[in-house]
Scaffold this active site. Structure first.
Site, PDB file in Angstrom:
ATOM      1  N   SER A   1      31.333  40.515  34.551  1.00 20.96           N
ATOM      2  CA  SER A   1      31.122  40.016  35.903  1.00 20.96           C
ATOM      3  C   SER A   1      30.154  38.831  35.936  1.00 20.96           C
ATOM      4  CB  SER A   1      30.630  41.170  36.788  1.00 20.96           C
ATOM      5  OG  SER A   1      30.625  40.822  38.145  1.00 20.96           O
TER       6      SER A   1
ATOM      7  N   ASP B   1      31.834  34.441  41.041  1.00 24.34           N
ATOM      8  CA  ASP B   1      31.157  34.854  39.822  1.00 24.34           C
ATOM      9  C   ASP B   1      32.165  34.879  38.675  1.00 24.34           C
ATOM     10  OD1 ASP B   1      32.587  37.149  40.445  1.00 24.34           O
ATOM     11  OD2 ASP B   1      31.000  38.508  39.817  1.00 24.34           O
TER      12      ASP B   1
ATOM     13  N   ASP C   1      35.221  38.572  41.523  1.00 22.05           N
ATOM     14  CA  ASP C   1      35.280  39.662  42.503  1.00 22.05           C
ATOM     15  C   ASP C   1      34.169  39.552  43.529  1.00 22.05           C
ATOM     16  OD1 ASP C   1      33.114  40.467  40.959  1.00 22.05           O
ATOM     17  OD2 ASP C   1      33.809  42.526  40.676  1.00 22.05           O
TER      18      ASP C   1
END
Length: 460
Positions: free
Chosen positions: A101, A240, A244
């Site tokens: 992430s 990012d 998400d």
């Protein structure tokens, strides 16, 4: 029992436990068996972001899933929400996203989706963790799975995303900065916005395996802010590494966080009679200004612990269709099963188009209370919140603040960091309290700012 799952799958430093090829292989085997429910052939969809370690983890997972008898479909770099969508649309039995992430390139992670496209429940994760302790039989030679890469997965996601806004809504005449964080959306994000008619200025769309989230993206939006100002753009979209989550930037170069975005989307849905249950779901981190603003509109705010999966679980329980996190995870369950930065951005663009107003007027819906955030890095496995001096510092801050604000101190579920949040009316008082708690955590007040993460923010 071995614990490997955190708040968002498995995550850690690449080539160190638990993010090793050996664990990925084993995880693929056990997850493959877990999702095999009959004698028919089963399929798993695997996507990734742009980290160099993604190749290693991907190959290990393929070996594990095929050893368990599952066929594997490889998409290459795609946003996390695209993998959830493809898992459902391809009628696969599981989905996997290889990504850490918003973390730096040296970290990586494995996120698992069930056949419904939702992230795994605590029960599913516990069953897989229990299976890692066993040595179940693998597939017979004739039942070993096959693996193939597919073309056009990004095209499928783009078409899916476009269908979330009215067909006649176009972005002609808008200039939009896209910062893809050198991550998973580096191809699909600029193309999606361009296909809708906007002029696109690209930032963070040249990944090299090592530069994901580096001085770009939603956790470092300064590059996108500068690009908006430099090019006179109408909006900036800062994603990012796995796309998400999103932060938007208005035409003045000011960041619009997830709380403001939730407010704007909820108001738009309410006006159309489309806000299910007049309810929004957010986490304990969302600003109390959001709660007060929504209450003034007759909208209830339900809070969960931090983590978009917990927001999704509460949304499903309540039947809500708008939820998210201040960090930019926005879940719109009419369209997605998890946070989707691009679809959230599209809803914001649609709201701008309908209102005829600038981003600064249409998307900044309330004045937030001052909120001070501190991130203090600790040793792996450390439990500083159990220490008496830390508890005393937290209790003292809460006592001094009283009912005029909130103090929240919690361990991160994705990295060895203790997160401190202080919220209230007096920004200077909040900063002092957060620093005192941070000093207790590290034990040396003089070096607090040296060991704190650079992601220290004061918003008023």
């Amino acid at each position: 029992m071995m614990r490997i799952f955190g708040t968002d799958g498995v995550r850690g430093r690449a080539n160190s436990w638990p993010m090793t090829a050996e664990l990925a292989l084993r995880l693929g085997q056990i997850a493959g068996l877990h999702f095999t429910r009959s004698d028919r052939r089963h399929t798993v969809v695997i996507g990734k972001d742009t980290r160099i370690s993604g190749y290693m983890i991907e190959n290990a997972l393929v070996a594990g899933f095929t050893a368990a008898g599952m066929d594997v479909v490889l998409t290459g770099p795609l946003p996390t929400p695209a993998i959830g969508m493809l898992t459902r649309s391809m009628r696969a039995d599981a989905g996997v996203m290889i990504s850490a992430s918003h973390n730096v390139y040296s970290d990586n992670g494995i996120k698992l989706f069930g056949p419904d496209g939702y992230k795994l429940s605590d029960e599913d994760e516990a069953a897989i963790e229990a299976g890692l302790q066993l040595s179940p039989a693998m597939a017979e030679p004739s039942r070993i799975g096959r693996a193939q890469r597919i073309d056009g997965a990004g095209d499928r996601y783009i078409e899916f995303a476009k269908r979330t806004i009215p067909r006649d809504l176009r972005l002609d005449g808008l200039k939009v900065v896209i910062d893809a964080a050198n991550g998973a959306a580096y191809r699909v994000a600029p193309r999606l916005i361009w296909e809708l008619g906007a002029e696109v200025i690209e930032v963070g769309t040249a990944p090299d395996g090592l530069n994901i989230n580096e001085a770009c993206g939603s956790t470092a939006p300064e590059a996108a802010c500068e690009a908006v100002r430099m090019h006179g753009a109408d909006l900036g979209i800062a994603l990012d590494g796995d796309a998400d989550r999103v932060h938007l930037i208005d035409e003045t170069g000011r960041v619009i966080d997830g709380d403001q975005l939730m407010a704007a989307i909820a108001e738009e849905a309410l006006a159309r009679g489309a806000l299910a249950g007049r309810t929004v779901v957010a986490t304990v981190m969302s600003n109390i200004g959001l709660e007060r603003h929504l209450a003034g509109l007759g909208i209830s705010l339900h809070r969960t612990k931090v983590g978009d999966r917990y927001v999704v679980e509460e949304m499903r329980r309540l039947g809500a269709n708008v939820g998210g996190e201040q960090s930019g995870h926005i879940i719109l369950s009419d369209h997605t099963t998890t946070g989707d930065g691009l679809i959230a951005a599209l809803q914001a663009l649609a709201a701008m188009r309908r209102s005829g107003q600038t981003a600064s007027k249409s998307l900044a819906r309330f004045k937030p209370l001052p909120q001070v955030l501190r991130n203090v890095r600790v040793a792996d496995g450390a439990r500083p919140l159990d220490q008496e001096r830390v508890r005393r510092a937290i209790d003292a801050a809460k006592s001094e603040l009283g009912a005029s604000g909130r103090i929240l101190v919690r361990p991160s579920g994705t990295e060895p960091v203790i997160r401190i949040m202080a919220e209230g009316e007096d920004a200077d008082l909040l900063a002092r309290m957060a620093d005192e708690i941070g000093a207790a955590l590290v034990g040396v007040p003089a070096i607090l700012r040296g060991v704190a993460d650079p992601a220290v923010r004061l918003s008023a």
